[in-house]
Design a protein around this motif. Structure first.
Motif, short mmCIF file in Angstrom:
data_model
loop_
_atom_site.label_atom_id
_atom_site.label_comp_id
_atom_site.label_asym_id
_atom_site.label_seq_id
_atom_site.Cartn_x
_atom_site.Cartn_y
_atom_site.Cartn_z
N ARG A 72 31.26 37.30 42.94
CA ARG A 72 31.06 35.86 42.75
C ARG A 72 31.54 35.09 43.96
O ARG A 72 30.97 34.06 44.31
CB ARG A 72 31.79 35.37 41.50
N CYS A 73 32.59 35.58 44.58
CA CYS A 73 33.03 34.96 45.84
C CYS A 73 31.99 35.24 46.92
O CYS A 73 31.54 34.33 47.61
CB CYS A 73 34.38 35.53 46.25
N THR A 113 47.23 28.24 56.76
CA THR A 113 45.98 27.76 56.19
C THR A 113 45.92 28.07 54.69
O THR A 113 46.55 29.02 54.22
CB THR A 113 44.78 28.44 56.88
N PRO A 114 45.17 27.28 53.93
CA PRO A 114 45.03 27.57 52.50
C PRO A 114 44.24 28.85 52.27
O PRO A 114 43.43 29.26 53.11
CB PRO A 114 44.28 26.35 51.97
N ILE A 115 44.50 29.51 51.15
CA ILE A 115 43.76 30.69 50.73
C ILE A 115 42.97 30.31 49.49
O ILE A 115 43.54 29.86 48.50
CB ILE A 115 44.70 31.86 50.41
N ILE A 116 41.66 30.47 49.57
CA ILE A 116 40.79 30.10 48.44
C ILE A 116 40.42 31.37 47.67
O ILE A 116 39.86 32.31 48.24
CB ILE A 116 39.54 29.36 48.92
N ILE A 117 40.72 31.38 46.39
CA ILE A 117 40.58 32.58 45.57
C ILE A 117 39.63 32.30 44.42
O ILE A 117 39.90 31.43 43.58
CB ILE A 117 41.95 33.02 45.01
N ASN A 118 38.53 33.03 44.37
CA ASN A 118 37.65 32.91 43.21
C ASN A 118 38.22 33.73 42.07
O ASN A 118 38.55 34.91 42.22
CB ASN A 118 36.25 33.43 43.53
N MET A 119 38.38 33.10 40.91
CA MET A 119 38.87 33.80 39.72
C MET A 119 37.73 33.95 38.72
O MET A 119 37.07 32.97 38.36
CB MET A 119 40.02 33.02 39.07
N ASP A 120 37.50 35.18 38.29
CA ASP A 120 36.47 35.41 37.26
C ASP A 120 37.04 35.06 35.89
O ASP A 120 38.20 35.38 35.60
CB ASP A 120 36.02 36.87 37.29
#
Length: 314
Positions: A72-73, A113-120
């Motif tokens: 999904r990411c 830097t920010p870390i962007i995490i896709n959560m299912d």
């Protein structure tokens, strides 16, 4: 006795004159082919999972915004729209044990830097995806630990460790260069076509016959909490990207999912964006779990605007 000596001498000559040179030629050829294949094919395709695993381990890009998660990411987040510094590390078929591996590698770096995490929405789970993602770095201790019982001795042998995966690497390389079947963008890989309404209605029917529950693996949940607590210097942005209404309809234990979101929000260095229920039409999905390229661009624009509004990115 003399015949035995002559026989031994002849065999020794055979070894020195024929067998050893042939074996040496095979070894050198295998090494050179392996080196070329690794450097030009495996590490030449930024959409390949092996490239992404190697990049997170061995490369430091001070301004990079890492986008982490599952397929999904990989298919929902368009780096070029979100930020010119973003890179998509999403891996198809991989779940949250792999996500945590990437997180643990990322927080080792001296970055802010920010870390962007896709959560299912179904919670923290364990599948690692295709074994080809890990072969190049199979002997790096955290990767070896991630592979666990899947690790094989032949992974220490150049060339032979890629047996069965050459075609996969070549496919990624060609698609990255030519965009044959998918559109690529800084690690992201996107479906450009549109599914016919008839075919998509079949997918909806199948989804409505497949209930699932939100559930976090307890070991993975502890690892995630430890990362958030031990790295207050990093901003962790958890995003629940859009899912088709049929997927969310069949998702059980919603209260547990909301409780998990609220737990994440309790950390000072965490921001949560729940965009899972955005009312996107069927035409923006490639299946009930993933957006097509048009939908991905729309979602990535909305996410970028939210990140800018909240001051997470400029």
């Amino acid at each position: 006795m003399e015949k035995q000596i002559l026989s031994t001498s002849s065999f020794s000559i055979f070894l020195k004159k024929y067998l050893f040179p042939v074996l040496l030629l095979i070894a050198v050829s295998g090494y050179l082919f392996s080196y070329f294949f690794e450097q030009k094919i495996i590490l030449g395709a930024e959409n390949d999972g092996a490239y992404k695993v190697n990049r997170i381990i061995n490369e430091i890009h001070p301004d990079e915004i890492a986008l982490l998660g599952s397929s999904r990411c990989e298919s929902n987040y368009v780096p070029g729209i979100i930020s010119h510094n973003a890179f998509n590390y999403g891996l198809s078929g991989a779940q949250d044990n792999v996500l945590l591996f990437f997180l643990e590698e990322e927080v080792k770096k001296n970055k802010h830097t920010p870390i962007i995490i896709n959560m299912d929405p179904d919670g923290l789970n364990n599948p690692i995806g295709d074994i080809s993602y890990y072969l190049y770095n199979a002997n790096y201790p955290p990767v070896k630990k991630l592979l666990d019982t899947l690790y094989k001795f032949r992974y220490v042998i150049p060339f032979l460790k890629y047996y069965g995966s050459f075609e996969i690497y070549t496919k990624y390389y060609l698609n990255n260069k030519l965009n044959v079947t998918k559109i690529t963008d800084h690690g992201g890989s996107f479906e450009g076509g549109i599914v016919t309404p008839e075919k998509f209605n079949v997918m909806i029917k199948e989804r409505l016959e497949s209930p699932l529950d939100f559930k976090n693996d307890s070991v993975l949940a502890v690892r995630l909490r430890n990362i958030l607590i031990e790295h207050p210097e990093r901003k962790f942005v958890f995003v629940f990207s859009p899912s088709h209404w049929s997927y969310m309809t069949m998702l059980g234990k919603i209260k547990d999912l909301r409780a998990f979101m609220n737990e994440l929000r309790s950390y000072k260095n965490v921001r949560v964006f729940n965009m899972s229920l955005m009312p996107y039409p069927d035409s923006l999905f490639t299946n009930t779990m993933h957006l097509n390229y048009t939908g991905s661009k729309l979602f990535s624009s909305a996410l970028r605007d939210s990140l800018k509004t909240t001051g997470i990115i400029q």
